[in-house]
Structure formats: structure tokens, C-alpha cells
Design a protein around this motif. Structure first.
Motif, PDB file in Angstrom:
ATOM      1  N   GLY A  99       4.516  23.837  27.153  1.00 59.91           N
ATOM      2  CA  GLY A  99       3.678  24.795  26.328  1.00 59.91           C
ATOM      3  C   GLY A  99       3.672  24.156  24.824  1.00 59.91           C
ATOM      4  N   GLU A 100       4.481  23.258  24.481  1.00 60.44           N
ATOM      5  CA  GLU A 100       4.651  22.636  23.248  1.00 60.44           C
ATOM      6  C   GLU A 100       3.227  22.125  22.657  1.00 60.44           C
ATOM      7  OE1 GLU A 100       6.993  19.292  20.764  1.00 60.44           O
ATOM      8  OE2 GLU A 100       7.269  19.466  22.858  1.00 60.44           O
ATOM      9  N   VAL A 101       3.137  22.391  21.511  1.00 58.12           N
ATOM     10  CA  VAL A 101       1.885  21.717  20.721  1.00 58.12           C
ATOM     11  C   VAL A 101       2.186  20.880  19.677  1.00 58.12           C
ATOM     12  CG1 VAL A 101      -0.212  22.607  19.301  1.00 58.12           C
ATOM     13  CG2 VAL A 101       0.782  24.293  21.052  1.00 58.12           C
ATOM     14  N   LYS A 102       1.338  19.669  19.963  1.00 58.03           N
ATOM     15  CA  LYS A 102       1.242  18.471  19.059  1.00 58.03           C
ATOM     16  C   LYS A 102      -0.339  18.390  18.367  1.00 58.03           C
ATOM     17  CE  LYS A 102       5.206  15.488  20.624  1.00 58.03           C
ATOM     18  NZ  LYS A 102       5.966  16.501  21.268  1.00 58.03           N
ATOM     19  N   SER A 103      -0.243  18.160  17.171  1.00 58.93           N
ATOM     20  CA  SER A 103      -1.286  17.897  16.199  1.00 58.93           C
ATOM     21  C   SER A 103      -1.630  16.400  16.167  1.00 58.93           C
ATOM     22  CB  SER A 103      -1.227  18.729  15.143  1.00 58.93           C
ATOM     23  OG  SER A 103      -1.052  20.099  15.284  1.00 58.93           O
ATOM     24  N   GLY A 104      -2.830  16.148  16.826  1.00 61.32           N
ATOM     25  CA  GLY A 104      -3.303  15.035  16.332  1.00 61.32           C
ATOM     26  C   GLY A 104      -4.320  14.820  15.299  1.00 61.32           C
ATOM     27  N   PRO A 105      -4.809  13.710  14.769  1.00 61.18           N
ATOM     28  CA  PRO A 105      -4.532  12.510  15.276  1.00 61.18           C
ATOM     29  C   PRO A 105      -3.063  11.758  14.978  1.00 61.18           C
ATOM     30  CG  PRO A 105      -5.998  12.001  13.375  1.00 61.18           C
ATOM     31  CD  PRO A 105      -5.695  13.325  13.593  1.00 61.18           C
ATOM     32  N   GLY A 106      -2.578  11.236  15.852  1.00 61.98           N
ATOM     33  CA  GLY A 106      -1.140  10.460  15.603  1.00 61.98           C
ATOM     34  C   GLY A 106      -0.506   9.772  16.777  1.00 61.98           C
ATOM     35  N   TRP A 107       0.498   9.030  16.567  1.00 58.93           N
ATOM     36  CA  TRP A 107       1.291   8.469  17.766  1.00 58.93           C
ATOM     37  C   TRP A 107       2.558   9.229  17.916  1.00 58.93           C
ATOM     38  CZ3 TRP A 107      -0.093   4.433  20.894  1.00 58.93           C
ATOM     39  CH2 TRP A 107      -1.078   3.924  20.841  1.00 58.93           C
ATOM     40  N   PHE A 108       2.883   9.500  19.121  1.00 58.01           N
ATOM     41  CA  PHE A 108       4.205  10.263  19.423  1.00 58.01           C
ATOM     42  C   PHE A 108       5.230   9.472  20.440  1.00 58.01           C
ATOM     43  CE2 PHE A 108       0.673  12.758  18.353  1.00 58.01           C
ATOM     44  CZ  PHE A 108       1.330  13.767  17.208  1.00 58.01           C
ATOM     45  N   THR A 109       6.397   9.777  20.182  1.00 57.14           N
ATOM     46  CA  THR A 109       7.382   9.196  21.396  1.00 57.14           C
ATOM     47  C   THR A 109       8.218  10.270  21.960  1.00 57.14           C
ATOM     48  OG1 THR A 109       7.412   7.157  19.971  1.00 57.14           O
ATOM     49  CG2 THR A 109       9.119   7.635  21.702  1.00 57.14           C
ATOM     50  N   GLU A 110       8.127  10.143  23.252  1.00 51.31           N
ATOM     51  CA  GLU A 110       9.093  11.114  23.960  1.00 51.31           C
ATOM     52  C   GLU A 110       9.725  10.476  25.127  1.00 51.31           C
ATOM     53  OE1 GLU A 110       5.651  14.886  23.810  1.00 51.31           O
ATOM     54  OE2 GLU A 110       6.173  13.940  25.823  1.00 51.31           O
ATOM     55  N   THR A 111      10.678  11.310  25.636  1.00 56.68           N
ATOM     56  CA  THR A 111      11.654  10.834  26.726  1.00 56.68           C
ATOM     57  C   THR A 111      11.505  11.586  27.869  1.00 56.68           C
ATOM     58  OG1 THR A 111      12.880   9.616  25.235  1.00 56.68           O
ATOM     59  CG2 THR A 111      13.915  10.087  27.448  1.00 56.68           C
ATOM     60  N   HIS A 112      11.172  11.349  29.228  1.00 56.31           N
ATOM     61  CA  HIS A 112      10.839  11.921  30.458  1.00 56.31           C
ATOM     62  C   HIS A 112      11.973  11.734  31.563  1.00 56.31           C
ATOM     63  CE1 HIS A 112       7.330  14.052  28.826  1.00 56.31           C
ATOM     64  NE2 HIS A 112       7.214  13.123  28.046  1.00 56.31           N
ATOM     65  N   ASN A 113      12.086  12.790  32.230  1.00 58.52           N
ATOM     66  CA  ASN A 113      12.715  12.525  33.373  1.00 58.52           C
ATOM     67  C   ASN A 113      11.627  12.282  34.519  1.00 58.52           C
ATOM     68  OD1 ASN A 113      11.607  15.105  34.209  1.00 58.52           O
ATOM     69  ND2 ASN A 113      13.386  16.113  34.012  1.00 58.52           N
ATOM     70  N   PHE A 114      12.184  12.005  35.845  1.00 58.19           N
ATOM     71  CA  PHE A 114      10.997  11.712  36.759  1.00 58.19           C
ATOM     72  C   PHE A 114       9.956  12.718  37.067  1.00 58.19           C
ATOM     73  CE2 PHE A 114      14.891   8.871  37.532  1.00 58.19           C
ATOM     74  CZ  PHE A 114      14.018   7.451  37.217  1.00 58.19           C
ATOM     75  N   GLY A 115      10.266  13.884  36.800  1.00 55.72           N
ATOM     76  CA  GLY A 115       9.577  15.099  37.099  1.00 55.72           C
ATOM     77  C   GLY A 115       8.532  15.581  36.278  1.00 55.72           C
ATOM     78  N   SER A 116       8.351  14.619  35.042  1.00 58.69           N
ATOM     79  CA  SER A 116       7.300  14.754  33.999  1.00 58.69           C
ATOM     80  C   SER A 116       6.832  13.643  33.472  1.00 58.69           C
ATOM     81  CB  SER A 116       7.955  15.770  32.856  1.00 58.69           C
ATOM     82  OG  SER A 116       9.063  15.098  32.257  1.00 58.69           O
ATOM     83  N   LEU A 117       5.867  13.723  32.537  1.00 58.36           N
ATOM     84  CA  LEU A 117       5.355  12.619  31.888  1.00 58.36           C
ATOM     85  C   LEU A 117       4.520  13.297  30.677  1.00 58.36           C
ATOM     86  CD1 LEU A 117       2.248  12.685  32.904  1.00 58.36           C
ATOM     87  CD2 LEU A 117       3.042  10.801  34.130  1.00 58.36           C
TER      88      LEU A 117
END
Length: 766
Positions: free
Chosen positions: A670-688
Motif C-alpha cells: 500500500g506504499e505510494v510512490k510519486s513519479g516520474p522517477g527511478w526507484f530502487t527496492e530490495t525484495h524477498n522471493f514472495g514480492s517484486l
């Protein structure tokens, strides 16, 4: 093919001639276009009209937004088939308009026009939106011509053309910053500018410049596309011979292509689908998980039962079980008979599997090649069903199957025989067919049953007639919207016979990225439905690759576990790791998520069929054409209109992705990110990174739903994400029929009366 050595010199051994001016403009007999007589030198006196070549160019309005351009050198050259099946659903009417003023002659087809310069001794044809002078692309000086190889030293040598090859070429301009995409399932760079592309079906794997699915259609970032109307080998130099032009060349005397105006990529694809055919519909059950035996693995009835029982025990529903090559006896591919040593009672086995509910549908692997050890080879050979050499011998080689022959689908009796073989499989309980191969079709020393066809044109076209025959046989048996293929080879128009998969890839993150690029390019070539070998085909995927590929594969339109010499059931990959991060748990989570997405996915699928759009993988530029970054993105995609997917390619779970303008909501958190833009995340195997587009009404199955086919209006979870006035979600049933529309009006969701059971509506973001 390159005809020049740099900008100033002709390539060694080549002679080129160009249309140097438009000498005369004449109306075409159809009344919908003009013919241009274009000599290969400027005509300044009557004597200049002698001893020279001319090119004839027909410019014709086809339908709204589409104009054809056909260039011919020698008009008397035979027109041999086969030809693409243009306008399979009927040709739209067109109000062609031809006008002439001091600037030149203009042919208009609704929103698209072509203007031929009226200046003396000039060759300049501009393609532009009607009412605008800003060109989409142009044919300028020395952009249309022909070439001989080897270069004749005197025209007298051309009395015997057997010693020469003759090519026709055209060069459309590339504007500053323009990018080119599509051309089938191509695994190299997403933007084709700077590449040489050879449209010739080949079995080259995903890590090469060869392609199983060569589609002679490309899309420009400037709001137009070009469809080259020939199944023969087309060679393209895309900003690679001349950096500012796209050159298309064919061996022969004529070349026709269509320019298709948008202005949006959606409009271009819709019009392209009118030309070559809309994608066929697929049944809802086909979206579920497909499980394969893999390719060269050893398996029998007990193996199959153990796979399916193991999946059931782990709560991983399998919709379709696929028997790959070794359901047939070795050396007898493809004789359409189960190997009775391994499967003593195939009909009984399939009946038991379905009755037990352990699987819903069954698929088997086939191809159009017959090994000579198979009893059907002798039958097909005796009856003339196999492709022959020019001396009358059956065309055989030991590439793939020993002494194999190739079914000649230009022979109606061979087609009827092939259909009878398929029908025997259907009687056994088989529901769908994997139509493998069809790329290595010889073009030399070949005599087809139909003497009117050109072997070089048949090479690519074979994929069309092969898949068409099997698809229509399935339709006849199971219903128009129940037919499903799993095809590897394709050409223009094959999108009518879904679906396709990406071919042989390695079990590496690089191959996963190659496959993604291939799917994006095929989606921009008019194909709605696509799959990939989850885990990679070649090799033994380490657990982390398998799990990352599972997440990617279950968010493709169709999802199949398949490998080469190793199984793809999850417990064989990680030694039965039963943790929440193990392969089984990962596959279970993503399979369940896809089941929940079915109300959204199947509704989107109907729109894709109607408008020639890819469901997944959908390139970002289709949805966000005005965002320049979207034309560069080849590691993420849209799943339908409203979901953005960014697969993870690194073992540590790090992923970088781009969000276009607006407030995007993380589906999981449910987290909101506002674009335009590049983002970096780290995910376990149950998400992307799975983000919901703003202004979305998303309809999901209930929490815990594991089925693919169910009532998509009952007990559903409706979520709104920054949904403003007019936001809509179309509701369909499991047959694809429209049953209602949810829409935001005056801040409320209306149309709820069609929802049943314990359905709920949640405002996730407002």
C-alpha cells in the motif's frame, strides 16, 4: 543488406540505381492513389529518357490512417505466392482524397497523408498527419532503388538473370531521437536503431540475433508503424547503413509496405490488427499454471502422477499438464502415438487424472517433422504428403530427427491427414497442442506440392499455415474460443492463433532479461498472449533463479514450468526446502496471486483481442507514449492497463525500476510512490515491484482464491486506487462475456448491483 561502403562508395560487387526524380504523377485505376514514374537519372532532355531504368511507385489510400507504398522495377516479374492473409475480417472502406497544388500531389487516407513534391527534378515523398506539414517520415533523395549482385559490367549481361541477384530497397528517414521497436520476438536491444535485422525464421535460441518469430512490422516512437507486406526474407538496416534511415530490402522486383499512423501506439496496433488479423481469444483456464515433463527427461505414467500429486500436496494448482517429446517413442517423432512401454493406457490415464481433479486439461508436444523410423513416415511418403526435392526425392536430412521429412501443408490431402492424426489425440483426451518447430524450412532445392509458391516465401510463411491448421482443428473440436496452441514459430498474422512462448533460454538472469526483451518486442508486433519457460530451458537453475523466474512467469499472460534435461517441479530444484522462502512456497504464492488476478486479467484479455494489444508483456511506451523514458524501458512491463511489473534479476533482490508521472501504489504494502522517477527496492522471493496505476478500479478474486476459472463477480475484492471521476472497470464472466461496468461517479462506485456474494469495495488510496 548493405549496398554501400560508407556514404560515398558503393559496396564491392554491387551496382545500385536510385529513383532520382518524379517524372510523372498519374492516377491509379482504383481512384484511391497515384502512380509515380521515377527514372534513375534526372531528365533534362528527351534523350535522357533512353537507355535507363525506371522505378514505378504506387501510393494508395488503404483505410483511415493507412497508406500503402509499392515500388516495382520490372513489372513483368511473376507474382508468386504465398502472400500474407490481409484483412481476414474484411477490408474497411476508405474515402481517399487526392489533391494537387503548387507544393505537389497529396494522397490522403483519413488522418494520414502522403505528399509528393512537385518541384522539378526532385524526389521527395513526405508522410504526415492530414492537416499538418510536420512529417512522420519521408522518402528523400536516393532512398528508393534497386541493386544487382554481382555488379554487371554491361546491361547486356542482364539478358541472363540467372547469374545475378536483384534487390529492391527503400529507405525511410529516422528523425533525431527516434527509436524503432518490434519486428517480432527479438532478444537483443529493445530499440533497434543501429541494428541489422534479418527477418528469417531460425531456431537459434534466445541468446542470438536469430528469432523464431520474425514479424515484418515495426513501430516508431514518432507515432507510426510500418508493415512490410511479404513473407520472404526481409533485410533491414535500421540506422546501421545510413544512420538517419531505415532501409528495407528484398530480393525480387517489387516491395510493398504500409505506413500506419497512430498517433498513439495503441492506435497503430489497432490498425495493424485490422491489416493482419486480431489476436484470437483464449479460454480462462489457459491462464492457470501449466506443468511440463521437460524435454529430454525420462518419465512415465508414474512420474506424471508423482508430479501432479506433489503439486497438489503443496497446494499448487495445475491447470494444464503437458507431455513433452518423450510421450512418443524415440526415433519416431512425430507419429502421434503414445509410447506404450511408458504409457500403456494413455486414454485411461488422462481420464483418471481429470476425474481425480488433479489437473483440468492435457497438452502434448508435436511438430511437423516425421522421422523415417516412424511408421507414419512411410505412409506420408507413399501418399505424397512430404516436401520434395526438385529431382523428386523426399526432402530429408538428419537435423533433429534421423532422416526426417517435412509435412507439405500446401497439399490439401496432407492437411486432411495431419488433421486426422490430431483428432486421434483428441479422442485420447488431449485438449491442446504444443506446436513446436516449423522454423528450419528449406528454401533451396525444394519442390512444394503447390507449384505456384516460391520456396523462399514459404520459409517464413510455413509457420502461419502450420499453426493455422492446428488451431482451426482445435476450434472445430472444442469451440471457437476454446482452442489453445503453445507455438514457437510465427510470422505476421500468426497472432490470430494464440498462444506463443519464447523458446530455448538458459537458466540465467541474463536469459531471463533476454526473454523479457523478446516478449516486449513481440507484444509490439501485434501478439496479445505470450509465455516463457519458467526457470529457463537449458541447464539446472539455482533456486534463486528459479524463484525470481517464477515471479516473472506467473505475471506473464500465460505461465508454464518447462526445462530441457531437468525437471521444473519446485522440490527438485531446492532439495524440497519447505520454508516460506523455498521454491514450493514461492510457486504457491505466485500461482495463488494469479488466480486472484483473474477478474482483472480476463477482462483485460478481451480488450487485447479487440484492439490488438499485448496483455503481458506490454511495453511501457504503449501506455505512456509521451514519456520519453518509456521508450527505453526493457526490464519492466505493464500487465494490462493498470499493473506495472518489474522482475528482479539480482540474487540479493535489488531491483531498479521507473514509475511514470502520478501516484503509484505498491500492491503488496500500500506504499505510494510519486513519479516520474527511478526507484530502487530490495525484495524477498514472495514480492517484486508490482505497482497499481493511479485512477484504477482493480477487481480481484477473494483472499485465498486458488482457482483460475470461477465467477468473477461473486465474492470479489474491489479496490480503488486514486480513482477519480470516470474511472472504470469492465466486469466479464469466465467465458469473456461482458456482464457489467464499475465506474466512479460523484465520488462513489456505481454498477455494484452486478456484484454478488460477499463482494466488497475498498478505497485503498483516494
Amino acid at each position: 543488406m548493405r549496398f554501400r561502403d560508407g556514404q560515398w562508395l558503393v559496396a564491392e560487387g554491387v551496382r545500385t540505381e536510385y529513383a532520382e526524380e518524379v517524372y510523372r504523377v498519374s492516377p491509379m485505376p482504383s481512384g484511391k492513389g497515384v502512380n509515380l514514374l521515377c527514372p534513375t537519372r534526372k531528365i533534362r532532355s528527351r534523350g535522357d529518357t533512353l537507355n535507363l531504368s525506371t522505378l514505378s511507385i504506387d501510393i494508395e489510400a488503404v483505410f483511415d490512417g493507412v497508406i500503402s507504398v509499392e515500388t516495382t522495377h520490372w513489372q513483368g516479374a511473376a507474382r508468386r505466392g504465398p502472400d500474407f492473409d490481409i484483412f481476414p475480417a474484411g477490408r474497411p472502406d476508405v474515402e481517399a482524397k487526392i489533391s494537387k497544388d503548387e507544393t505537389g500531389t497529396t494522397v490522403s487516407a483519413g488522418g494520414l497523408s502522403a505528399t509528393v513534391s512537385g518541384k522539378p527534378h526532385e524526389f521527395d515523398i513526405a508522410f504526415h498527419p492530414t492537416g499538418s506539414k510536420k512529417p512522420l517520415t519521408t522518402l528523400l533523395n536516393r532512398s528508393v532503388g534497386f541493386a544487382y549482385t554481382p555488379a554487371p559490367s554491361t546491361p547486356m549481361q542482364l539478358a541472363d538473370m540467372r547469374q545475378f541477384k536483384h534487390y529492391i530497397f527503400t529507405q525511410t528517414t529516422l528523425s533525431v531521437g527516434e527509436s524503432v521497436h518490434g519486428l517480432g520476438e527479438r532478444f537483443g536491444p529493445f530499440n533497434k536503431v543501429g541494428q541489422t535485422v534479418d527477418l528469417w525464421n531460425a531456431d537459434g535460441g534466445t541468446s542470438s540475433d536469430q528469432a523464431y518469430k520474425n514479424i515484418s512490422f515495426w513501430m516508431s516512437s514518432r507515432g507510426y508503424g510500418v508493415f512490410i507486406d511479404t513473407p520472404e526474407r526481409v533485410q533491414l538496416e535500421i540506422g546501421s547503413e545510413r544512420c538517419c534511415r531505415v532501409q528495407a530490402s528484398v530480393e525480387g522486383q517489387r516491395l510493398r509496405w504500409f505506413i500506419i499512423y497512430g498517433p498513439s501506439p495503441r492506435d497503430v496496433l489497432r490498425r495493424y490488427s485490422i491489416l493482419t488479423g486480431a489476436p484470437g481469444s483464449v479460454p480462462s483456464w489457459s491462464f492457470g499454471l501449466w506443468l511440463s515433463t521437460s524435454f529430454t527427461t525420462s518419465y512415465d505414467e508414474e512420474t506424471v502422477n508423482s508430479f501432479l500429486s506433489g503439486m497438489r500436496a503443496r497446494d499448487i494448482p495445475v491447470e494444464v499438464f503437458h507431455f513433452d517429446c518423450f510421450w512418443l517413442k524415440a526415433f519416431q517423432w512425430c507419429d502421434f502415438e503414445f509410447d506404450r512401454d511408458m504409457f500403456p493406457d494413455p486414454k485411461g490415464q488422462i481420464t483418471r487424472l481429470k476425474a481425480d481433479g488433479i489437473v483440468k486439461k492435457v497438452c502434448v508436444w508435436t511438430n511437423p517433422y516425421l522421422g523415417q523410423a516412424s511408421p507414419v513416415f512411410a505412409e506420408a511418403a507413399a501418399k505424397g504428403y512430404l516436401l520434395k526435392r526438385k529431382n523428386g526425392d523426399i526432402f530429408q536430412w538428419d537435423l533433429w530427427q534421423t532422416g526426417m521429412g517435412i509435412v507439405d501443408f500446401t497439399n490439401p490431402e496432407a492437411c486432411a491427414w495431419f488433421v486426422s492424426c490430431l483428432e486421434r489425440l483428441f479422442d485420447t483426451g488431449v485438449d491442446c497442442i504444443k506446436t513446436d518447430f516449423g522454423e528450419r524450412i528449406p528454401s533451396e532445392d525444394v519442390q512444394w506440392f503447390d507449384p505456384a509458391v516460391d520456396p523462399k516465401r514459404m520459409h517464413n510463411y510455413y509457420a502461419f499455415i502450420y499453426n493455422k491448421l492446428v488451431y482451426e482443428t482445435l476450434q472445430k473440436r472444442y469451440g471457437a474460443n476454446e482452442a489453445v496452441l503453445f507455438a514457437r514459430s510465427a510470422t505476421a498474422g500468426t497472432q490470430r492463433f494464440p498462444l506463443t512462448w519464447g523458446g530455448d533460454c538458459e537458466s540465467t538472469p541474463e536469459a531471463m532479461a533476454e526473454s523479457l526483451r523478446g516478449g516486449l518486442s513481440l507484444g509490439l508486433s501485434g501478439f496479445a498472449f505470450w509465455s516463457v519457460d519458467i526457470g529457463g530451458f537449458e541447464g539446472y537453475p539455482p533456486p534463486w533463479i528459479y524463484k525470481r523466474w517464477v515471479a516473472f512467469g506467473l505475471l506473464c499472460s500465460h505461465s508454464r514450468l518447462h526445462g530441457s534435461n531437468s525437471y521444473r517441479v519446485p522440490w527438485t530444484v531446492d532439495d524440497n526446502d519447505e520454508s516460506d522462502e523455498g521454491c514450493s512456497a514461492t510457486l504457491r504464492k505466485w500461482t495463488h496471486l494469479k488466480a486472484r488476478l483473474m477478474p482483472y486479467l480476463f477482462s483485460q484479455a478481451q480488450d487485447c483481442v479487440k484492439n490488438g494489444l499485448p496483455l503481458s508483456l506490454r511495453a511501457m511506451c504503449i501506455e505512456f507514449p509521451d514519456d520519453p523514458t518509456s521508450w527505453t524501458l526493457d526490464r519492466q512491463f505493464m500487465l494490462g492497463d493498470s499493473l506495472l511489473v518489474a522482475p528482479v534479476f539480482d540474487e540479493d533482490g535489488t531491483v531498479q525500476f521507473y514509475l511514470p508521472k502520478g501516484n503509484w501504489t505498491n500492491f503488496f504494502t500500500g506504499e505510494v510512490k510519486s513519479g516520474p522517477g527511478w526507484f530502487t527496492e530490495t525484495h524477498n522471493f514472495g514480492s517484486l515491484p508490482l505497482y497499481v496505476r493511479p485512477n484504477t478500479i482493480l477487481v480481484l478474486g477473494k483472499e485465498g482464491e486458488t482457482r483460475t476459472v470461477y465467477d468473477y463477480t461473486c465474492d470479489v475484492d474491489v479496490r480503488t486506487y486514486f480513482a477519480g471521476e470516470g474511472a472504470k472497470a469492465v466486469l466479464v464472466d469466465s467465458e469473456g462475456r461482458r456482464v457489467g461496468v464499475l465506474e466512479v461517479r460523484d465520488g462513489e462506485v456505481v454498477g455494484k448491483d452486478v456484484l454478488r456474494g460477499n463482494s466488497s469495495i475498498t478505497v485503498v488510496r483516494s
